[in-house]
Design a protein around this motif. Structure first.
Motif, mmCIF file in Angstrom:
data_model
loop_
_atom_site.group_PDB
_atom_site.id
_atom_site.type_symbol
_atom_site.label_atom_id
_atom_site.label_comp_id
_atom_site.label_asym_id
_atom_site.label_seq_id
_atom_site.Cartn_x
_atom_site.Cartn_y
_atom_site.Cartn_z
ATOM 1 N N ALA A 112 0.776 -1.400 0.036
ATOM 2 C CA ALA A 112 0.051 0.054 -0.204
ATOM 3 C C ALA A 112 0.802 1.358 0.146
ATOM 4 O O ALA A 112 1.430 1.631 0.937
ATOM 5 C CB ALA A 112 -0.867 0.025 1.120
ATOM 6 N N ASN A 113 1.264 1.849 -1.109
ATOM 7 C CA ASN A 113 1.994 3.007 -1.321
ATOM 8 C C ASN A 113 1.724 4.147 -0.545
ATOM 9 O O ASN A 113 2.567 4.868 -0.042
ATOM 10 C CB ASN A 113 2.248 3.393 -2.836
ATOM 11 C CG ASN A 113 3.098 2.375 -3.520
ATOM 12 O OD1 ASN A 113 3.713 1.613 -2.780
ATOM 13 N ND2 ASN A 113 2.746 2.199 -4.915
ATOM 14 N N SER A 114 0.243 4.288 -0.327
ATOM 15 C CA SER A 114 -0.191 5.778 0.245
ATOM 16 C C SER A 114 0.410 5.627 1.747
ATOM 17 O O SER A 114 0.847 6.490 2.360
ATOM 18 C CB SER A 114 -1.722 5.873 0.215
ATOM 19 O OG SER A 114 -1.939 6.813 0.956
ATOM 20 N N ASP A 115 -0.139 4.388 2.515
ATOM 21 C CA ASP A 115 0.298 4.029 3.729
ATOM 22 C C ASP A 115 1.844 4.087 4.095
ATOM 23 O O ASP A 115 2.223 4.451 4.965
ATOM 24 C CB ASP A 115 -0.178 2.812 4.244
ATOM 25 C CG ASP A 115 -1.716 2.810 4.362
ATOM 26 O OD1 ASP A 115 -2.404 3.208 5.442
ATOM 27 O OD2 ASP A 115 -2.422 2.370 3.411
ATOM 28 N N LEU A 116 2.500 3.493 2.981
ATOM 29 C CA LEU A 116 3.981 3.531 3.326
ATOM 30 C C LEU A 116 4.718 4.910 3.248
ATOM 31 O O LEU A 116 5.429 5.035 3.858
ATOM 32 C CB LEU A 116 4.683 2.455 2.125
ATOM 33 C CG LEU A 116 6.099 2.383 2.020
ATOM 34 C CD1 LEU A 116 6.560 1.844 3.289
ATOM 35 C CD2 LEU A 116 6.406 1.446 0.977
ATOM 36 N N ALA A 117 4.166 5.887 2.069
ATOM 37 C CA ALA A 117 4.611 6.950 2.140
ATOM 38 C C ALA A 117 4.200 7.810 3.528
ATOM 39 O O ALA A 117 5.295 8.411 3.819
ATOM 40 C CB ALA A 117 3.965 7.745 1.019
ATOM 41 N N GLU A 135 11.901 9.286 -0.867
ATOM 42 C CA GLU A 135 11.407 7.827 -1.279
ATOM 43 C C GLU A 135 10.001 8.099 -1.066
ATOM 44 O O GLU A 135 9.041 7.826 -1.698
ATOM 45 C CB GLU A 135 11.821 6.964 -0.524
ATOM 46 C CG GLU A 135 11.262 5.524 -0.771
ATOM 47 C CD GLU A 135 11.779 4.550 0.041
ATOM 48 O OE1 GLU A 135 11.113 3.374 -0.159
ATOM 49 O OE2 GLU A 135 12.612 4.549 0.820
ATOM 50 N N ALA A 136 9.472 8.746 0.058
ATOM 51 C CA ALA A 136 7.974 9.002 0.537
ATOM 52 C C ALA A 136 7.228 9.977 -0.381
ATOM 53 O O ALA A 136 6.263 9.637 -0.920
ATOM 54 C CB ALA A 136 8.136 9.613 1.927
ATOM 55 N N LEU A 137 8.110 10.864 -0.904
ATOM 56 C CA LEU A 137 7.440 11.676 -2.051
ATOM 57 C C LEU A 137 6.873 11.016 -3.349
ATOM 58 O O LEU A 137 5.879 11.284 -3.702
ATOM 59 C CB LEU A 137 8.387 12.916 -2.416
ATOM 60 C CG LEU A 137 7.875 13.912 -3.388
ATOM 61 C CD1 LEU A 137 6.622 14.674 -2.628
ATOM 62 C CD2 LEU A 137 8.783 15.095 -3.641
ATOM 63 N N GLU A 138 7.764 10.233 -3.800
ATOM 64 C CA GLU A 138 7.656 9.387 -5.059
ATOM 65 C C GLU A 138 6.457 8.274 -4.713
ATOM 66 O O GLU A 138 5.536 8.207 -5.634
ATOM 67 C CB GLU A 138 8.845 8.722 -5.394
ATOM 68 C CG GLU A 138 10.175 9.519 -5.916
ATOM 69 C CD GLU A 138 11.300 8.414 -5.998
ATOM 70 O OE1 GLU A 138 11.323 7.111 -5.884
ATOM 71 O OE2 GLU A 138 12.355 9.250 -6.217
ATOM 72 N N LEU A 139 6.392 7.896 -3.657
ATOM 73 C CA LEU A 139 5.172 6.934 -3.441
ATOM 74 C C LEU A 139 4.153 7.928 -3.343
ATOM 75 O O LEU A 139 2.812 7.234 -3.665
ATOM 76 C CB LEU A 139 5.506 6.187 -1.930
ATOM 77 C CG LEU A 139 6.754 5.179 -2.189
ATOM 78 C CD1 LEU A 139 7.091 4.718 -0.802
ATOM 79 C CD2 LEU A 139 6.346 3.942 -3.049
ATOM 80 N N ALA A 140 4.001 8.727 -2.537
ATOM 81 C CA ALA A 140 2.794 9.682 -2.353
ATOM 82 C C ALA A 140 2.315 10.107 -3.767
ATOM 83 O O ALA A 140 0.939 10.088 -3.695
ATOM 84 C CB ALA A 140 3.150 10.814 -1.504
ATOM 85 N N ILE A 141 3.121 10.490 -4.542
ATOM 86 C CA ILE A 141 2.673 11.016 -5.754
ATOM 87 C C ILE A 141 1.998 10.107 -6.591
ATOM 88 O O ILE A 141 0.851 9.854 -7.359
ATOM 89 C CB ILE A 141 3.967 11.622 -6.646
ATOM 90 C CG1 ILE A 141 4.157 12.986 -5.829
ATOM 91 C CG2 ILE A 141 3.601 11.873 -8.244
ATOM 92 C CD1 ILE A 141 5.531 13.473 -6.527
#
Length: 733
Positions: A302-307, A332-338
């Motif tokens: 889950a990318n949103s939760d991981l970000a 890394e968090a920014l890439e996943l959130a986007i």
């Protein structure tokens, strides 16, 4: 244990006879118990489903029991984070739709589960598309399924920060299940509504709905629902900076989540515990929970939760001054959130990256990051004000003073707009409170009508065949109509009065604060204009003046917000046994250096020692701080300030009095009004907000006490605090 034994007996019974001979009642009982188990223990549910699947040698899509069993299996796998298995399972189930035409709700139910799976994996766009398809497919008479679709739709809209639409949708869901008294769904929907109000800043309404949800969940013994409510109540305490209470609720939620086994819920509880530990300065505990949350979020995909989890880790590294690690994690968090289109998380991570750049003295890079964020759509005034402040700092360090001044001017405008937004939010909260009261009154009216109708019916049955029944019925209806009309009229008058009072409060607050903001804003603009036209010879001193005015403006807005929170009953007291004598001695020691700057004397006289009181120490400290600060500023040089304390059979009394100058009699009656300024010697501008004494009064009243002002025998003002006896716990010594 009892539930497991019942399911085992049912399983033996169903396995011991052919499926075609199993009664509808037996099948329905088994499915109902599995649905209950799904909420309590999805791991156990999946085991039982696998055992029941042994009844079917081949798929039987025409069997209601087979279809419902497959739906429960998909839900259990989704709850346990087995996303790929759940996805494949739903695709297979969807392939049987042509032969399941008699199950008219099946297409909508499958689309709903597919949407839930997509949202769990942070694919909000796909989830919304599937939910729209489900809404078009669901039969109108299936109220609970329609409400489930609306509930998930509200969650998706909340993830997109579309809170007003999410509020409307979840209220539609509540309106569907409230008449049929589906308590399980009502509790879930109340919880969702509470989260939405929390994000909208209406903490009072949020806490109210979370508590309603928690009460129902405990009645239903729904462990997952209890966990959700504990988690969200903990979040409200964190917003209110009540960290011990927040920590307690998040720990309880984590224990329940571990027992249930949903990895995303476990990860989220770890993340919240990490945030609270970080705010308490417990870095090692924060890091431990953060790493555990990241591990679970990565495994779930889950990318949103991981970000979000990585953004917490970045903040921990910043607190440790490990800026290079913080930047790597934040990127890394920014890439996943986007990638996940998680706007709220994306904005938060970008702010963290800018703060890291400034800490690394990479001012050009920070400016580039700021411009990138400013170009994003839907940036709120809070984020914008923060960005402009950082932009001015970076430009100042690069000695680009003209551009820095332009950023400061924009910052001032953003801060002013923030105040207006705050005022609108407070007005909206008042309106929502009135609407909530109206809905409760309407519900009570409906319940009264139902009760009266039931009583009338019973009376007719008992009096059937008797001539007196007609007269009694007529009298009952007449009384009912009279009371109903009277109740409606009272409610209309109450609603009108409350709306009028809310509007009057809003207008008074807006007028007062607009007047109060004018002076610091005008002075700030004059200073900025002086620097623009090179009238100010020293840019550094000019910036110091500007920063001082901005600090004044920030303090004013903070006090306004705090006072408005008190008005809306958002203040929660943390009352603990406190030795008032020790507390006052500590405060006096802290203020001694300040008083020495004006050759003033500050003393403390206690008539009773070891006085243990059940108080919110932080709030009482805030009250005494405000009073001593006022006394220091307004009392002349070489003046005196004295604090005395006494306890009798009625309660605790604290007296703060000072020497010349004093105030007029008419001013003594008004100094606790918000934004009121005395004329004469005590009206000088010392940078205060004009709200200090009003906030003091609100805090003391929250303790069921009283605060008053009078003339001091020393020539100045005497402020008396009184807290009644029921709040005190006398020491045995």
């Amino acid at each position: 244990m009892l539930f497991g034994h019942q399911v085992s007996l049912l399983l033996i019974l169903l396995l011991s006879i052919p499926l075609t001979y199993a009664s509808d009642e037996q099948v329905q009982t088994s499915l109902s118990q599995l649905s209950l188990s799904l909420e309590q223990n999805p791991k156990q549910t999946l085991v039982k489903v696998d055992e029941l699947n042994q009844l079917f040698i081949h798929p039987q899509p025409s069997s209601r029991f087979w279809f419902e069993l497959k739906i429960i299996e998909a839900k259990a796998k989704t709850k346990l984070g087995l996303f790929m298995e759940a996805k494949q399972h739903l695709y297979e189930l969807e392939s049987y739709l042509p032969v399941m035409s008699k199950f008219e709700e099946a297409p909508a139910q499958i689309k709903l589960l597919q949407a839930q799976l997509a949202i769990k994996q942070s694919d909000i766009s796909a989830g919304l598309l599937l939910l729209e398809q489900a809404r078009n497919l669901v039969p109108k008479e299936h109220l609970t399924l329609r409400s489930d679709i609306l509930h998930l739709l509200a969650r998706a809209l909340r993830y997109q920060a579309n809170y007003s639409e999410a509020e409307r949708v979840i209220k539609d869901a509540i309106s569907l299940v409230a008449p049929i008294e589906d308590k399980a769904r009502l509790a879930t929907y109340y919880n969702q509504l509470g989260v939405i109000y929390d994000y909208m800043g209406s903490l009072q309404l949020a806490l109210r709905f979370h508590e309603k949800s928690l009460n129902i969940q405990r009645q239903q013994q729904n462990q997952q629902g209890i966990s959700n409510s504990l988690y969200n109540i903990g979040e409200i305490y964190r917003d209110l900076e009540k960290y011990p209470q927040a920590l307690q609720h998040f720990k309880q939620a984590l224990e329940v989540d571990k027992a249930l086994g949903d990895p995303i819920h476990i990860a989220n509880s770890h993340g919240k515990l990490s945030q609270v530990h970080l705010q308490l300065g417990k870095i090692s505990e924060a890091l431990e929970h953060s790493q555990e949350g990241i591990k679970l979020a990565r495994a779930s995909g889950a990318n949103s939760d991981l970000a979000w989890q990585l953004s917490i880790l970045a903040n921990i590294y910043v607190a440790q001054s490990a800026l290079a690690q913080a930047l790597s994690v934040a990127q890394e968090a920014l890439e996943l959130a986007i990638e996940a289109k998680a706007k709220r998380t994306e904005h938060t991570v970008r702010i963290v990256i800018i703060e890291i750049r400034l800490a690394q003295a990479q001012y050009r890079q920070a400016l580039s990051e700021i411009e990138a964020v400013m170009a994003l759509p839907a940036i709120g005034n809070s984020y914008r004000a923060t960005l402009l402040k950082y932009q001015a700092q970076a430009l100042q360090q690069l000695e680009e003073y003209k551009l820095a001044m332009q950023s400061l001017e924009a910052f001032i405008d953003a801060k002013t707009q923030l105040y207006h937004d705050l005022d609108k939010q407070q007005a909206l909260t008042m309106q929502q409170n009135v609407e909530f009261i109206r809905q409760e009154q309407a519900l009570k009216l409906i319940q009264n009508e139902q009760a009266l109708a039931k009583a009338t019916l019973e009376n007719l049955k008992l009096q059937r065949g008797m001539g007196a029944s007609l007269l009694l019925c007529f009298m009952a209806v007449a009384i009912y109509i009279y009371k109903r009309q009277k109740q409606k009229q009272q409610f209309v008058e109450l609603e009108s009065d409350m709306m009028a009072e809310s509007l009057a409060q809003k207008n008074r607050l807006l007028a007062d604060v607009s007047h109060e903001l004018r002076t610091p804003l005008a002075a700030l603009k004059l200073t900025v204009e002086a620097m623009q036209h090179n009238i100010e010879p020293d840019p550094v001193k000019g910036f110091l003046k500007i920063q001082k005015k901005i600090s004044h403006l920030d303090n004013l807005i903070k006090d306004i917000y705090q006072s408005a929170q008190f008005d809306n009953d958002a203040m929660v007291l943390d009352q603990q046994p406190v030795d008032v004598s020790i507390l006052l001695n500590e405060i006096v020691e802290e203020f001694q250096p300040m008083y020495a700057t004006k050759q003033q004397t500050l003393s403390f006289s206690e008539k009773v020692h070891d006085c243990i009181c059940n108080l919110d120490a932080a709030r009482i400290r805030q009250v005494i701080f405000n009073l001593l600060r006022n006394s220091h500023f307004y009392t002349s040089s070489n003046g005196k300030t004295q604090i005395s304390m006494n306890v009798d059979e009625k309660g605790l009394t604290v007296l703060v009095e000072d020497s010349f100058p004093g105030v007029a009699n008419e001013d003594l009656e008004k100094i606790f009004e918000r934004l009121y300024r005395c004329e004469g010697s005590r009206s000088r501008d010392h940078g205060g907000s004009g709200l200090g004494l009003a906030i003091c009064q609100q805090i003391i009243q929250a303790h069921k006490g009283d605060i008053s002002a009078s003339h001091s025998e020393m020539g100045g003002v005497a402020i008396t605090l009184y807290i009644p006896h029921q709040s005190l716990l006398k020491s045995d010594s």
